[in-house]
Design an enzyme around this catalytic site. Structure first.
Site, PDB file in Angstrom:
ATOM      1  N   ASP A   1      -3.938   0.985  22.702  1.00 56.15           N
ATOM      2  CA  ASP A   1      -3.830   0.611  21.135  1.00 56.15           C
ATOM      3  C   ASP A   1      -3.818   1.973  20.563  1.00 56.15           C
ATOM      4  OD1 ASP A   1      -5.434   0.016  19.014  1.00 56.15           O
ATOM      5  OD2 ASP A   1      -6.776   1.242  19.815  1.00 56.15           O
TER       6      ASP A   1
ATOM      7  N   ASP B   1      -4.971   3.175  16.916  1.00 54.96           N
ATOM      8  CA  ASP B   1      -5.988   3.681  15.954  1.00 54.96           C
ATOM      9  C   ASP B   1      -7.093   4.048  16.484  1.00 54.96           C
ATOM     10  OD1 ASP B   1      -4.880   4.217  12.996  1.00 54.96           O
ATOM     11  OD2 ASP B   1      -4.351   2.106  13.347  1.00 54.96           O
TER      12      ASP B   1
ATOM     13  N   LYS C   1      -5.834  -8.749  19.094  1.00 57.72           N
ATOM     14  CA  LYS C   1      -6.869  -8.410  19.808  1.00 57.72           C
ATOM     15  C   LYS C   1      -8.322  -8.990  19.029  1.00 57.72           C
ATOM     16  CE  LYS C   1      -5.429  -4.571  19.632  1.00 57.72           C
ATOM     17  NZ  LYS C   1      -5.946  -2.691  19.766  1.00 57.72           N
TER      18      LYS C   1
ATOM     19  N   ASP D   1     -10.602   1.625  22.337  1.00 58.37           N
ATOM     20  CA  ASP D   1     -11.407   2.061  21.710  1.00 58.37           C
ATOM     21  C   ASP D   1     -12.339   1.437  21.349  1.00 58.37           C
ATOM     22  OD1 ASP D   1      -9.509   2.263  19.627  1.00 58.37           O
ATOM     23  OD2 ASP D   1     -11.622   3.245  18.502  1.00 58.37           O
TER      24      ASP D   1
END
Length: 256
Positions: free
Chosen positions: A7, A9, A182, A207
């Protein structure tokens, strides 16, 4: 050989701030022969801009090593649209550009479209909500680019596509038909095929519990939660989406 799906961000950077150790960690993985791809749900930037940003931050990246929800939506529509089908897009220019590049016919008339792409739109208005609603109640298939409720930045979070999904579902009283980013299996398949590895040889690093970790768990990948974004260790320990690994940050990925 292992494959790492990162990922962006909250994992590699927060806004324009690189997370400490990210450059060294990704360099170490590549140097030992592992494969790396970046998978973002964020549809308000182009893949070219992601590649440029990462390269400028010290992580050399080609456009081909970037997968995002805009690309996954475009590929999906290529497979399902008939010649006469048109698509209403609620979203910003980057996702529209991706659809154009894939030959998807778009229309601003909600009465004539077969599909709606519902994405992050920072200029969202009541009129656009009404267009979305009118298309949906007339049978257009609504496809969301991603389900994220918020996007993490250096100084907090801002509303993301999930907020617009909530607006539509509040009006129609029914869930949208499909999310392609996702944690969908569509997104997982795109990343794993890009790496050319089996699912169990891949590590989904992110995250967010409800997207990154859920997708990793649902598809048999190794799920890795980093604590540099929106999720705390306490949240992870009480979530139904339990990560296989919890790391303080991406810099610890080489120690798995």
């Amino acid at each position: 050989m292992k494959g790492f799906i990162f990922d962006l961000d909250g994992t590699v950077y927060l806004g324009d701030q690189l997370i400490e150790g990210a450059v060294e960690a990704i360099h170490a993985l590549r140097s030992r022969g592992d494969k790396v791809v970046f998978l973002s749900n964020k549809p308000i930037a182009t893949r070219q801009s992601y590649a440029h940003k990462l390269t400028k931050m010290g992580i050399p990246t080609s456009v081909d090593d970037i997968l995002n929800s805009s690309l996954i939506v475009a590929r999906y529509l290529q497979n399902v649209c008939k010649t006469e089908d048109k698509v209403l897009v609620i979203g910003e220019e980057p996702i529209r550009d991706e659809l154009r590049d894939h030959g998807i016919a778009m229309s601003e008339n909600p009465l004539e479209v077969s599909y709606v792409v519902l994405s992050w739109d920072r200029q969202f208005t009541y009129d656009r909500l009404n267009d979305l609603y009118q298309a949906a109640i007339r049978g257009a298939v609504v496809i969301a680019s991603n389900p994220d409720r918020t996007c993490p930045l250096e100084d907090g979070q801002i509303p993301d596509t999930g907020a617009l999904i909530g607006a539509l579902e509040g009006a129609t009283g029914t869930p949208i038909q499909l999310v392609v980013g996702k944690p969908s299996k569509i997104a997982a398949e795109a990343a794993v095929q890009h790496l050319g590895l089996d699912y169990d040889a891949c590590y989904m690093v992110g995250d967010r519990l409800e997207t990154d970790i859920k997708m990793g768990n649902d598809t048999g990948m190794n799920s890795v939660l980093v604590l540099t974004g929106i999720t705390t260790r306490e949240m992870a320990e009480t979530s139904e989406h339990t990560p296989r690994y919890i790391l303080n940050s991406i810099k610890d990925i080489v120690n798995l």
